[in-house]
Write an enzyme that holds these catalytic residues in place. Structure first.
Site, PDB file in Angstrom:
ATOM      1  N   TYR A  91       0.824  -1.202   0.000  1.00  0.00           N
ATOM      2  CA  TYR A  91       0.000   0.000   0.000  1.00  0.00           C
ATOM      3  C   TYR A  91       0.865   1.262   0.000  1.00  0.00           C
ATOM      4  O   TYR A  91       1.905   1.297   0.637  1.00  0.00           O
ATOM      5  CB  TYR A  91      -0.906   0.015   1.236  1.00  0.00           C
ATOM      6  N   TRP A  93       1.185   5.710  -1.691  1.00  0.00           N
ATOM      7  CA  TRP A  93       0.881   6.688  -2.729  1.00  0.00           C
ATOM      8  C   TRP A  93       1.896   6.710  -3.857  1.00  0.00           C
ATOM      9  O   TRP A  93       1.625   7.259  -4.915  1.00  0.00           O
ATOM     10  CB  TRP A  93       0.756   8.078  -2.111  1.00  0.00           C
TER      11      TRP A  93
HETATM   12  N1  LIG Z   1      -2.078   8.226  12.384  1.00  0.00           N
HETATM   13  C1  LIG Z   1      -2.453   8.293  11.103  1.00  0.00           C
HETATM   14  N2  LIG Z   1      -1.843   7.508  10.193  1.00  0.00           N
HETATM   15  C2  LIG Z   1      -2.203   7.588   8.906  1.00  0.00           C
HETATM   16  C3  LIG Z   1      -3.217   8.480   8.485  1.00  0.00           C
HETATM   17  C4  LIG Z   1      -3.854   9.290   9.463  1.00  0.00           C
HETATM   18  O1  LIG Z   1      -4.761  10.084   9.167  1.00  0.00           O
HETATM   19  N3  LIG Z   1      -3.433   9.176  10.762  1.00  0.00           N
HETATM   20  N4  LIG Z   1      -3.576   8.522   7.173  1.00  0.00           N
HETATM   21  C5  LIG Z   1      -3.397   7.301   6.400  1.00  0.00           C
HETATM   22  C6  LIG Z   1      -3.604   7.544   4.973  1.00  0.00           C
HETATM   23  S1  LIG Z   1      -5.147   8.180   4.551  1.00  0.00           S
HETATM   24  C7  LIG Z   1      -2.696   7.235   4.022  1.00  0.00           C
HETATM   25  S2  LIG Z   1      -3.159   7.381   2.377  1.00  0.00           S
HETATM   26  C8  LIG Z   1      -1.374   6.709   4.372  1.00  0.00           C
HETATM   27  C9  LIG Z   1      -0.256   7.213   3.439  1.00  0.00           C
HETATM   28  O2  LIG Z   1       0.836   6.367   3.539  1.00  0.00           O
HETATM   29  P1  LIG Z   1       1.867   6.146   2.332  1.00  0.00           P
HETATM   30  O3  LIG Z   1       1.163   6.285   1.037  1.00  0.00           O
HETATM   31  O4  LIG Z   1       2.581   4.882   2.590  1.00  0.00           O
HETATM   32  O5  LIG Z   1       2.836   7.381   2.539  1.00  0.00           O
HETATM   33  P2  LIG Z   1       3.883   8.066   1.542  1.00  0.00           P
HETATM   34  O6  LIG Z   1       4.803   8.846   2.407  1.00  0.00           O
HETATM   35  O7  LIG Z   1       3.157   8.816   0.477  1.00  0.00           O
HETATM   36  O8  LIG Z   1       4.650   6.820   0.936  1.00  0.00           O
HETATM   37  C10 LIG Z   1       4.940   6.683  -0.414  1.00  0.00           C
HETATM   38  C11 LIG Z   1       6.351   6.133  -0.553  1.00  0.00           C
HETATM   39  O9  LIG Z   1       6.600   5.864  -1.935  1.00  0.00           O
HETATM   40  C12 LIG Z   1       7.894   6.335  -2.282  1.00  0.00           C
HETATM   41  N5  LIG Z   1       7.906   6.588  -3.730  1.00  0.00           N
HETATM   42  C13 LIG Z   1       7.538   7.716  -4.397  1.00  0.00           C
HETATM   43  N6  LIG Z   1       7.662   7.530  -5.717  1.00  0.00           N
HETATM   44  C14 LIG Z   1       8.108   6.272  -5.918  1.00  0.00           C
HETATM   45  C15 LIG Z   1       8.423   5.500  -7.072  1.00  0.00           C
HETATM   46  O10 LIG Z   1       8.297   5.921  -8.215  1.00  0.00           O
HETATM   47  N7  LIG Z   1       8.852   4.214  -6.871  1.00  0.00           N
HETATM   48  C16 LIG Z   1       8.997   3.685  -5.618  1.00  0.00           C
HETATM   49  N8  LIG Z   1       9.434   2.420  -5.522  1.00  0.00           N
HETATM   50  N9  LIG Z   1       8.718   4.404  -4.515  1.00  0.00           N
HETATM   51  C17 LIG Z   1       8.268   5.664  -4.659  1.00  0.00           C
HETATM   52  C18 LIG Z   1       8.081   7.563  -1.431  1.00  0.00           C
HETATM   53  O11 LIG Z   1       9.454   7.882  -1.298  1.00  0.00           O
HETATM   54  C19 LIG Z   1       7.419   7.126  -0.116  1.00  0.00           C
HETATM   55  O12 LIG Z   1       8.336   6.498   0.747  1.00  0.00           O
HETATM   56  O13 LIG Z   1      -1.068   7.046   5.728  1.00  0.00           O
HETATM   57  C20 LIG Z   1      -2.056   6.592   6.632  1.00  0.00           C
HETATM   58  N10 LIG Z   1      -1.582   6.777   7.998  1.00  0.00           N
HETATM   59  N1  LIG Z   2      -1.155  18.548   2.440  1.00  0.00           N
HETATM   60  C1  LIG Z   2      -1.606  17.281   2.381  1.00  0.00           C
HETATM   61  N2  LIG Z   2      -2.846  17.014   1.922  1.00  0.00           N
HETATM   62  C2  LIG Z   2      -3.310  15.749   1.907  1.00  0.00           C
HETATM   63  C3  LIG Z   2      -2.494  14.656   2.311  1.00  0.00           C
HETATM   64  C4  LIG Z   2      -1.181  14.955   2.788  1.00  0.00           C
HETATM   65  O1  LIG Z   2      -0.417  14.054   3.185  1.00  0.00           O
HETATM   66  N3  LIG Z   2      -0.776  16.268   2.813  1.00  0.00           N
HETATM   67  N4  LIG Z   2      -2.979  13.364   2.265  1.00  0.00           N
HETATM   68  C5  LIG Z   2      -4.152  13.100   1.420  1.00  0.00           C
HETATM   69  C6  LIG Z   2      -4.803  11.830   1.801  1.00  0.00           C
HETATM   70  S1  LIG Z   2      -4.033  10.376   1.404  1.00  0.00           S
HETATM   71  C7  LIG Z   2      -6.018  11.769   2.394  1.00  0.00           C
HETATM   72  S2  LIG Z   2      -6.734  10.250   2.706  1.00  0.00           S
HETATM   73  C8  LIG Z   2      -6.769  12.990   2.762  1.00  0.00           C
HETATM   74  C9  LIG Z   2      -7.350  12.860   4.174  1.00  0.00           C
HETATM   75  O2  LIG Z   2      -8.385  13.742   4.367  1.00  0.00           O
HETATM   76  P1  LIG Z   2      -9.118  13.785   5.797  1.00  0.00           P
HETATM   77  O3  LIG Z   2      -9.178  12.427   6.364  1.00  0.00           O
HETATM   78  O4  LIG Z   2     -10.413  14.502   5.645  1.00  0.00           O
HETATM   79  O5  LIG Z   2      -8.093  14.718   6.605  1.00  0.00           O
HETATM   80  P2  LIG Z   2      -7.438  14.746   8.065  1.00  0.00           P
HETATM   81  O6  LIG Z   2      -6.403  15.823   7.961  1.00  0.00           O
HETATM   82  O7  LIG Z   2      -7.002  13.406   8.506  1.00  0.00           O
HETATM   83  O8  LIG Z   2      -8.619  15.208   8.993  1.00  0.00           O
HETATM   84  C10 LIG Z   2      -9.344  16.410   8.782  1.00  0.00           C
HETATM   85  C11 LIG Z   2      -9.772  17.016  10.096  1.00  0.00           C
HETATM   86  O9  LIG Z   2     -10.715  16.188  10.756  1.00  0.00           O
HETATM   87  C12 LIG Z   2     -10.735  16.554  12.133  1.00  0.00           C
HETATM   88  N5  LIG Z   2     -11.150  15.387  12.907  1.00  0.00           N
HETATM   89  C13 LIG Z   2     -10.409  14.303  13.218  1.00  0.00           C
HETATM   90  N6  LIG Z   2     -11.134  13.423  13.948  1.00  0.00           N
HETATM   91  C14 LIG Z   2     -12.368  13.960  14.074  1.00  0.00           C
HETATM   92  C15 LIG Z   2     -13.579  13.522  14.698  1.00  0.00           C
HETATM   93  O10 LIG Z   2     -13.667  12.456  15.303  1.00  0.00           O
HETATM   94  N7  LIG Z   2     -14.667  14.345  14.599  1.00  0.00           N
HETATM   95  C16 LIG Z   2     -14.620  15.532  13.936  1.00  0.00           C
HETATM   96  N8  LIG Z   2     -15.733  16.234  13.859  1.00  0.00           N
HETATM   97  N9  LIG Z   2     -13.499  15.967  13.361  1.00  0.00           N
HETATM   98  C17 LIG Z   2     -12.378  15.199  13.412  1.00  0.00           C
HETATM   99  C18 LIG Z   2      -9.311  16.951  12.463  1.00  0.00           C
HETATM  100  O11 LIG Z   2      -9.318  18.125  13.254  1.00  0.00           O
HETATM  101  C19 LIG Z   2      -8.653  17.132  11.102  1.00  0.00           C
HETATM  102  O12 LIG Z   2      -7.995  18.377  10.950  1.00  0.00           O
HETATM  103  O13 LIG Z   2      -5.917  14.116   2.714  1.00  0.00           O
HETATM  104  C20 LIG Z   2      -5.187  14.218   1.489  1.00  0.00           C
HETATM  105  N10 LIG Z   2      -4.556  15.522   1.444  1.00  0.00           N
HETATM  106 MO   LIG Z   3      -5.102   8.615   2.258  1.00  0.00          MO
END
Ligand SMILES: Nc1nc2c(c(=O)[nH]1)N[C@H]1C(S)=C(S)[C@@H](COP(=O)(O)OP(=O)(O)OC[C@H]3O[C@@H](n4cnc5c(=O)[nH]c(N)nc54)[C@H](O)[C@@H]3O)O[C@H]1N2
Ligand SMILES: Nc1nc2c(c(=O)[nH]1)N[C@H]1C(S)=C(S)[C@@H](COP(=O)(O)OP(=O)(O)OC[C@H]3O[C@@H](n4cnc5c(=O)[nH]c(N)nc54)[C@H](O)[C@@H]3O)O[C@H]1N2
Ligand SMILES: [Mo]
Length: 734
Positions: A91, A93
């Site tokens: 998994y 991005w």
């Molecule tokens: N506590 C907490 N944890 C969370 C979340 C949260 O809200 N709270 N959010 C979750 C969510 S929604 C997500 S989507 C995940 C994101 O988690 P990830 O998608 O695992 O995070 P990234 O840092 O985007 O990891 C992408 C990796 O791919 C590598 N990469 C980039 N380009 C390439 C390429 O071309 N080839 C290869 N081989 N590698 C490449 C980058 O260097 C990086 O290490 O985190 C989750 N974790």
């Molecule tokens: N700059 C930037 N943008 C991103 C990403 C990134 O890594 N960097 N990651 C992308 C990815 S993979 C994803 S999945 C999306 C995630 O998008 P979301 O999941 O919507 O974003 P979060 O920042 O995890 O949370 C948004 C807000 O929800 C509020 N919140 C958290 N828990 C609760 C709750 O229980 N109740 C209520 N009412 N509010 C709560 C928090 O204050 C937080 O600021 O963002 C995307 N956009």
């Molecule tokens: Mo995500």
């Protein structure tokens, strides 16, 4: 570029709200943390069994030797234990680009080798992806067809946003985004007099210029608040009874729950107030306000990234159904308007061709966030969406394009799980934590070092992603890495189909052209696209109102649910018999919450939102990401009152801890948030002292050493990152 170095990242001229995130590339691509050549972990060469994984030194190897080792180990594990002993879920991005998509390349390769164990759904929206098709519509349809900002600006009167509308998150969209329209979209809505309500523990979750009403509920208790709202709507005669009977099934069962007929507890505003911390009177006023006008109800994705995350999403649908505005312009519900930049856009949707991945012959997949459970409990079973899945015995992990030591919860638990397999192979451009926690690491190119096509189903542009810089050090593209492994294993031609990378781009373009023809428009030739470097899809005349046809004629245009209607009570879910996801939306006590039992030792709720200055963990060591840190540590927001109680001052380094782990962070004092909540964004590179021991302290501010690693429920088994209590103290280095 100057002298072969990146000088500046320029914005796209058509972008109304460009994101500074790209500036991270300036020093990121040539950063000292790039992996220069293939490496193998010393202990792995001595067959140490993984105990020192993550805490060992590496030996640099030439490509041919490293490929021989990697291919040989894959062969050995498959021969000895079969393909279900390989975890290739991988998994993450990765990077934008249709062809050089790391996971697609990996999956194509592993499928040719007889397959692997895969992962289902995403960390982003796992709970939504599983619950919503049962009760209203498939997730991909909701994402792409729900109302646009244009429609909302024109027709809505009130937008009620659970979890706010965080503009910082709309910088990003999976697959890529050209024009950032979220901010102009919100501005247009505000300009036309649409009113906003921000229901979130943090006022800053919506931009200040929206002048929204702030309802500061406790995290993880939105369901109680929603039930309180529903109670007022139901008992004050504000429901659309006709819509509930013609377009929904099961309202009476839910009504019995709401009024306490079935469980003895009426879900009154006073009942709700006690749980969610919002005054009963405010709940009443908001409910009446919602019922009196065209109201759009939305929720951040974060709400379902918590234990029982299925419930708030189901209830958003139910609340909207009670108001009876689903299928009317500017009314009803939608999700994630502050999650990614494409949400709420009005562009034509088009499915660009992807790399053909073939079929996974094993057919085995686990819910994505159950990886540590799987590694720790081979042979045990897990419930998922009415099925039972057996955890396979994983001997080899192959990861490309993701960072599990960023994204997974309870990282100290992952450390133990991750040390169990014989071998971990990783493709990575940088020495990320996951690369450091591998045995064989292949250096991958970044998107700037290869040519590709950038296009996604929700963006109206296709861009030629030119190679702007030579591959750094000895980096290879993921495609070349897998071609190399396939050569050693004797299946190179099957993998490449005899095409080079440029020929693959043209092949994929032609496949997209065929799909466009079916949709009634023509793509230019590949050569024309390469010459122009960009192509824009024909605009759509008019976007139909989502669920409008269903509203007009539910018999002729039924939903995909078992009843064809909105399911307020679901026989399917009821029949699964999951106490943590019953037959109608229900308030269920989470393992941890403010005001719950047993939070005396850990009185603060930790939120872990997305970071403003990077995409997850990507480019974290670079200057742009570091411009948001203090003393190299991630910054945690804290209320002055909570800080004062602990003798903490602005800028102090603190230790954030609970029974699962501890990390350091720098404190930033923020007035406009709940005093019992702290917020530490994700993405700091995992840097534990003494990994694998009780004393382990994470030094960079990675909140996932604190978060809870349980499934949202037996239904979706999504991640529960936002269900997390902690305590904070001033850090005094000993
Ligand atoms: N506590 C907490 N944890 C969370 C979340 C949260 O809200 N709270 N959010 C979750 C969510 S929604 C997500 S989507 C995940 C994101 O988690 P990830 O998608 O695992 O995070 P990234 O840092 O985007 O990891 C992408 C990796 O791919 C590598 N990469 C980039 N380009 C390439 C390429 O071309 N080839 C290869 N081989 N590698 C490449 C980058 O260097 C990086 O290490 O985190 C989750 N974790
Ligand atoms: N700059 C930037 N943008 C991103 C990403 C990134 O890594 N960097 N990651 C992308 C990815 S993979 C994803 S999945 C999306 C995630 O998008 P979301 O999941 O919507 O974003 P979060 O920042 O995890 O949370 C948004 C807000 O929800 C509020 N919140 C958290 N828990 C609760 C709750 O229980 N109740 C209520 N009412 N509010 C709560 C928090 O204050 C937080 O600021 O963002 C995307 N956009
Ligand atoms: Mo995500």
């Amino acid at each position: 570029m100057e002298d072969g170095n990146i000088q500046q990242v320029l914005n796209h001229p058509a972008d109304p709200d460009p994101s500074p995130l790209g500036q991270g590339l300036v020093d990121g691509i040539q950063h000292t943390t790039r992996i220069q050549q293939p490496h193998v972990r010393k202990g792995w060469l001595q067959q140490d069994g993984g105990a020192k994984r993550g805490n060992d030194t590496f030996v640099a190897l030439p490509w041919d030797e490293a490929l021989e080792l990697g291919a040989g180990e894959l062969r050995r594990v498959i021969d000895e234990y079969g393909n279900t002993s390989i975890f290739g879920g991988s998994y993450g991005w990765a990077s934008a680009g249709r062809f050089h998509h790391a996971q697609s390349q990996l999956h194509r390769f592993l499928n040719l080798m007889g397959g692997c164990v895969r992962a289902m759904n995403s960390y982003s929206t796992a709970a939504a992806q599983v619950i919503l098709p049962h009760v209203v519509a498939p997730w991909h349809q909701i994402e792409l067809e729900q109302p646009s900002w244009r429609e909302l600006a024109q027709h809505s009167e009130l937008i009620v946003a659970f979890g706010g509308l965080a503009l910082r998150n709309t910088q990003v969209a999976y697959g890529g985004i050209t024009e950032h329209q979220s901010k102009p979209g919100m501005q247009a809505a505000a300009g036309r007099g649409v009113k906003f309500v921000n229901i979130s523990p943090i006022q800053g979750d919506v931009p200040a210029w929206l002048n929204s009403q702030w309802v500061d509920c406790r995290p993880g208790t939105d369901v109680a608040l929603m039930l309180g709202l529903a109670y007022v709507i139901a008992t004050e005669g504000l429901t659309d009874a006709a819509f509930l009977s013609t377009h929904c099934v099961g309202y009476p069962v839910f009504h019995d729950y709401l009024t306490g007929v079935s469980d003895g507890t009426p879900k009154t505003p006073a009942w709700a107030a006690d749980i969610c911390g919002v005054a009963a009177q405010d709940i009443e006023t908001l409910a009446r306000r919602m019922a009196g006008r065209r109201t759009f109800i939305t929720a951040a994705w974060s709400l379902q990234r918590a234990q029982h995350g299925e419930q708030p999403y189901w209830l958003v649908v139910v609340l909207a159904a009670m108001l009876g505005q689903i299928g009317l312009p500017g009314g009803g519900f939608g999700f994630g308007y502050g999650a990614e930049g494409f949400v709420g856009s009005h562009w034509r949707r088009f499915n660009w061709a992807t790399l053909p991945k073939g079929r996974n012959p094993t057919g085995v997949a686990i819910p994505v966030a159950r990886i540590a459970d799987m590694l720790l409990n081979p042979g045990e079973t897990v419930d998922y969406d009415g099925k039972t899945i057996n955890y396979p015995d994983i001997r080899l992990i192959y990861w490309a394009g993701g960072n599990p030591f960023h994204h997974h919860q309870d990282l100290n638990r992952l450390v133990k799980a991750w040390r169990r397999p014989d071998t971990v192979i990783v493709n990575e451009p940088w020495w990320t934590p996951t690369a450091q926690w591998s045995d064989i690491v292949f250096p991958a190119t970044t998107a700037l070092e290869r040519r590709d096509i950038c296009a996604s189903s929700h963006d109206p542009y296709a861009h030629l992603m030119e190679r702007v810089i030579a591959p750094q050090h000895q980096a290879w593209s993921d495609h070349r890495i897998f071609s190399g492994l396939a050569r050693v294993l004797g299946c190179e031609t099957a993998f490449t189909e005899g095409r080079n990378e440029e020929e693959w781009l043209e092949h994929m373009w032609m496949r997209s052209a065929a799909a466009a023809e079916v949709e009634g428009f023509a793509l230019p030739s590949f050569q024309q696209f390469v010459d122009n470097k960009v192509y824009q899809l024909p605009a759509l005349e008019r976007r139909p109102v989502w669920l409008g046809r269903f509203r007009e004629n539910p018999q002729e245009y039924p939903l995909g649910t078992p009843s064809g209607k909105i399911e307020i009570f679901s026989r399917t879910l009821e029949a699964m018999g999951y106490a943590d996801c019953p037959g109608h939306p229900t308030w269920l006590e989470p393992a941890e919450r403010l005001g719950g039992t047993g939070n005396a030792r850990f009185p603060l709720h930790l939120l872990t939102p997305q970071p403003e200055k990077r995409l997850h963990s990507q480019l974290d060591p670079g200057a742009h990401s570091h411009s948001g840190k203090v003393g190299g540590k991630e910054v945690m927001c804290m209320h002055p009152q909570a800080a004062a109680q602990r003798d903490i001052e602005d800028g102090d380094i603190v230790r954030v801890f609970n029974d699962r782990g501890a990390c350091l962070a720098a404190v930033s004092l923020v007035e406009n948030m709940r005093p019992d909540v702290v917020s530490l964004p994700t993405g700091a590179w995992f840097k534990p002292s003494n990994p694998g021991t009780e004393q382990s302290l994470e030094l960079n501010g990675n909140p996932n050493v604190l978060t809870l690693d349980v499934g949202t429920s037996r239904l979706a088994q999504g991640p529960s990152a936002n269900t997390c209590l902690v305590e904070v103290e001033v850090y005094t280095a000993s």
